[in-house]
Design a protein around this motif. Structure first.
Motif, PDB file in Angstrom:
ATOM      1  N   PRO A 138      63.769  18.889  46.072  1.00  0.00           N
ATOM      2  CA  PRO A 138      63.398  17.814  45.142  1.00  0.00           C
ATOM      3  C   PRO A 138      64.613  16.945  44.804  1.00  0.00           C
ATOM      4  N   LYS A 139      64.407  15.938  43.962  1.00  0.00           N
ATOM      5  CA  LYS A 139      65.543  15.141  43.496  1.00  0.00           C
ATOM      6  C   LYS A 139      66.545  16.049  42.787  1.00  0.00           C
ATOM      7  N   PRO A 140      67.829  15.817  42.963  1.00  0.00           N
ATOM      8  CA  PRO A 140      68.505  14.599  43.436  1.00  0.00           C
ATOM      9  C   PRO A 140      68.576  14.431  44.949  1.00  0.00           C
ATOM     10  N   HIS A 141      68.033  15.361  45.714  1.00  0.00           N
ATOM     11  CA  HIS A 141      67.995  15.188  47.166  1.00  0.00           C
ATOM     12  C   HIS A 141      67.047  14.034  47.506  1.00  0.00           C
ATOM     13  N   PRO A 142      67.220  13.409  48.645  1.00  0.00           N
ATOM     14  CA  PRO A 142      66.409  12.238  48.989  1.00  0.00           C
ATOM     15  C   PRO A 142      65.068  12.551  49.639  1.00  0.00           C
ATOM     16  N   ASP A 143      64.723  13.838  49.763  1.00  0.00           N
ATOM     17  CA  ASP A 143      63.549  14.234  50.550  1.00  0.00           C
ATOM     18  C   ASP A 143      62.260  13.517  50.136  1.00  0.00           C
ATOM     19  N   LEU A 144      62.019  13.385  48.828  1.00  0.00           N
ATOM     20  CA  LEU A 144      60.803  12.737  48.351  1.00  0.00           C
ATOM     21  C   LEU A 144      60.707  11.305  48.864  1.00  0.00           C
ATOM     22  N   LEU A 145      61.818  10.591  48.760  1.00  0.00           N
ATOM     23  CA  LEU A 145      61.830   9.186  49.162  1.00  0.00           C
ATOM     24  C   LEU A 145      61.801   9.032  50.680  1.00  0.00           C
ATOM     25  N   TYR A 157      65.294   0.104  53.378  1.00  0.00           N
ATOM     26  CA  TYR A 157      65.474  -1.130  52.617  1.00  0.00           C
ATOM     27  C   TYR A 157      64.162  -1.874  52.381  1.00  0.00           C
ATOM     28  N   GLN A 158      63.089  -1.415  53.015  1.00  0.00           N
ATOM     29  CA  GLN A 158      61.779  -2.046  52.820  1.00  0.00           C
ATOM     30  C   GLN A 158      61.001  -1.410  51.656  1.00  0.00           C
ATOM     31  N   ALA A 159      61.658  -0.532  50.928  1.00  0.00           N
ATOM     32  CA  ALA A 159      61.065   0.082  49.738  1.00  0.00           C
ATOM     33  C   ALA A 159      62.004  -0.116  48.558  1.00  0.00           C
ATOM     34  N   ILE A 160      61.450  -0.028  47.356  1.00  0.00           N
ATOM     35  CA  ILE A 160      62.269   0.086  46.157  1.00  0.00           C
ATOM     36  C   ILE A 160      61.741   1.271  45.356  1.00  0.00           C
ATOM     37  N   TYR A 161      62.605   1.815  44.512  1.00  0.00           N
ATOM     38  CA  TYR A 161      62.231   2.966  43.695  1.00  0.00           C
ATOM     39  C   TYR A 161      62.559   2.664  42.242  1.00  0.00           C
ATOM     40  N   VAL A 166      69.654   9.923  36.298  1.00  0.00           N
ATOM     41  CA  VAL A 166      70.723  10.036  37.292  1.00  0.00           C
ATOM     42  C   VAL A 166      70.211  10.718  38.559  1.00  0.00           C
ATOM     43  N   LEU A 167      69.216  11.572  38.444  1.00  0.00           N
ATOM     44  CA  LEU A 167      68.625  12.185  39.632  1.00  0.00           C
ATOM     45  C   LEU A 167      67.941  11.136  40.504  1.00  0.00           C
ATOM     46  N   ASP A 168      67.284  10.174  39.855  1.00  0.00           N
ATOM     47  CA  ASP A 168      66.661   9.071  40.600  1.00  0.00           C
ATOM     48  C   ASP A 168      67.719   8.225  41.299  1.00  0.00           C
ATOM     49  N   GLU A 169      68.799   7.966  40.589  1.00  0.00           N
ATOM     50  CA  GLU A 169      69.897   7.193  41.175  1.00  0.00           C
ATOM     51  C   GLU A 169      70.467   7.893  42.404  1.00  0.00           C
ATOM     52  N   MET A 170      70.700   9.182  42.298  1.00  0.00           N
ATOM     53  CA  MET A 170      71.284   9.944  43.401  1.00  0.00           C
ATOM     54  C   MET A 170      70.334  10.003  44.596  1.00  0.00           C
ATOM     55  N   ALA A 171      69.045  10.223  44.325  1.00  0.00           N
ATOM     56  CA  ALA A 171      68.057  10.315  45.406  1.00  0.00           C
ATOM     57  C   ALA A 171      67.913   8.983  46.130  1.00  0.00           C
ATOM     58  N   ALA A 172      67.836   7.894  45.368  1.00  0.00           N
ATOM     59  CA  ALA A 172      67.685   6.573  45.972  1.00  0.00           C
ATOM     60  C   ALA A 172      68.896   6.214  46.817  1.00  0.00           C
ATOM     61  N   LYS A 173      70.074   6.500  46.295  1.00  0.00           N
ATOM     62  CA  LYS A 173      71.302   6.200  47.036  1.00  0.00           C
ATOM     63  C   LYS A 173      71.357   6.988  48.333  1.00  0.00           C
ATOM     64  N   ALA A 174      71.002   8.273  48.263  1.00  0.00           N
ATOM     65  CA  ALA A 174      71.047   9.125  49.455  1.00  0.00           C
ATOM     66  C   ALA A 174      70.007   8.697  50.490  1.00  0.00           C
ATOM     67  N   ALA A 175      68.888   8.143  50.015  1.00  0.00           N
ATOM     68  CA  ALA A 175      67.829   7.706  50.931  1.00  0.00           C
ATOM     69  C   ALA A 175      68.061   6.290  51.446  1.00  0.00           C
ATOM     70  N   ALA A 189      72.335   0.430  39.783  1.00  0.00           N
ATOM     71  CA  ALA A 189      71.059   0.023  40.368  1.00  0.00           C
ATOM     72  C   ALA A 189      71.106  -1.437  40.791  1.00  0.00           C
ATOM     73  N   HIS A 190      70.177  -1.805  41.660  1.00  0.00           N
ATOM     74  CA  HIS A 190      70.066  -3.196  42.096  1.00  0.00           C
ATOM     75  C   HIS A 190      69.499  -4.074  40.988  1.00  0.00           C
ATOM     76  N   TYR A 191      68.623  -3.502  40.160  1.00  0.00           N
ATOM     77  CA  TYR A 191      68.044  -4.210  39.031  1.00  0.00           C
ATOM     78  C   TYR A 191      67.969  -3.267  37.838  1.00  0.00           C
ATOM     79  N   HIS A 192      68.040  -3.839  36.644  1.00  0.00           N
ATOM     80  CA  HIS A 192      67.818  -3.093  35.409  1.00  0.00           C
ATOM     81  C   HIS A 192      66.698  -3.791  34.635  1.00  0.00           C
ATOM     82  N   ILE A 193      65.685  -3.047  34.246  1.00  0.00           N
ATOM     83  CA  ILE A 193      64.585  -3.615  33.495  1.00  0.00           C
ATOM     84  C   ILE A 193      64.296  -2.761  32.268  1.00  0.00           C
ATOM     85  N   SER A 194      63.691  -3.376  31.261  1.00  0.00           N
ATOM     86  CA  SER A 194      63.326  -2.643  30.050  1.00  0.00           C
ATOM     87  C   SER A 194      61.815  -2.574  29.857  1.00  0.00           C
ATOM     88  N   ARG A 195      61.065  -3.352  30.672  1.00  0.00           N
ATOM     89  CA  ARG A 195      59.605  -3.292  30.692  1.00  0.00           C
ATOM     90  C   ARG A 195      59.137  -3.393  32.132  1.00  0.00           C
TER      91      ARG A 195
END
Length: 205
Positions: A138-145, A157-161, A166-175, A189-195
């Protein structure tokens, strides 16, 4: 973003505010074994990791840990699913982006995700759902992605997450998948959003 094809979401902290329901769930397990409620540090860990990892962090005695695993599998998660608060923009966003993009979920949840989708009326909103039980690591490993990339036969690069930890950050970077950080300015991250509504400008403009 010109060649984007798949939009993938984390569950807890992105699709849902599940702080109280997760806290109640694990505290009910601790209470069953006469243990005190989770500490703040234990909860931070619990909110990101798989159920097996969480129990391993909460119970240090091997025999009690084994009993806790048995008890967890017998404990219905339905009362706690009802306490999860769906993000107010989620369904509207999905309805707007689905004609253009495929949608997916990548979560460290194990056997509760399908029940959550059913309870909160999200059936048909996602093309692919990947949980911790579906991969070796599972995360932080990239297997899910990576499983999402393989399923849709796309390049990373044709997907976004959209993730919040920090587990999401690590998984996305590794994938090799661009990350959209949700309500967490500390993530790289490439983008930061609040909503979630802010994704419309990123995805549809």
């Amino acid at each position: 973003m010109n060649d984007l094809k798949v939009v993938a979401f984390d569950c807890d902290g992105v699709m849902f505010d599940s702080v109280q329901s997760n806290m109640d769930y694990y505290n009910s397990i601790l209470n069953h074994f006469g243990k005190p409620q989770m500490t703040p540090d234990q909860f931070v860990h619990a909110h990101m990791h798989t159920a097996n990892e969480v129990l391993g962090n909460l119970f240090d005695d091997p025999e009690t840990l084994e009993s806790a695993h048995v008890f967890r599998k017998q404990l219905s998660y339905w009362p706690f699913i009802k306490g999860m608060k769906i993000e107010p923009d989620l369904k509207d966003l999905l309805e707007k982006i689905r004609p253009k993009y495929k949608t997916a979920i990548a979560t460290n949840r194990s056997d509760t995700m399908q029940g959550i989708i059913a309870e909160h009326g999200l059936g048909g909103y996602f093309d692919f759902v990947v949980c911790a039980l579906d991969v070796k690591n599972p995360k932080p490993h990239p297997d899910l992605l990576i499983k999402i990339v393989d399923h849709f036969r796309i390049k990373p690069y044709q997907a976004i997450y959209i993730g919040d930890s920090v587990l999401d950050e690590m998984a996305a970077k590794a994938a090799g998948i661009p990350l959209v950080s949700y309500k967490n300015k500390d993530l790289s991250a490439h983008y930061h959003i609040s909503r979630l509504k802010e994704l419309e400008k990123i995805l549809l403009d």
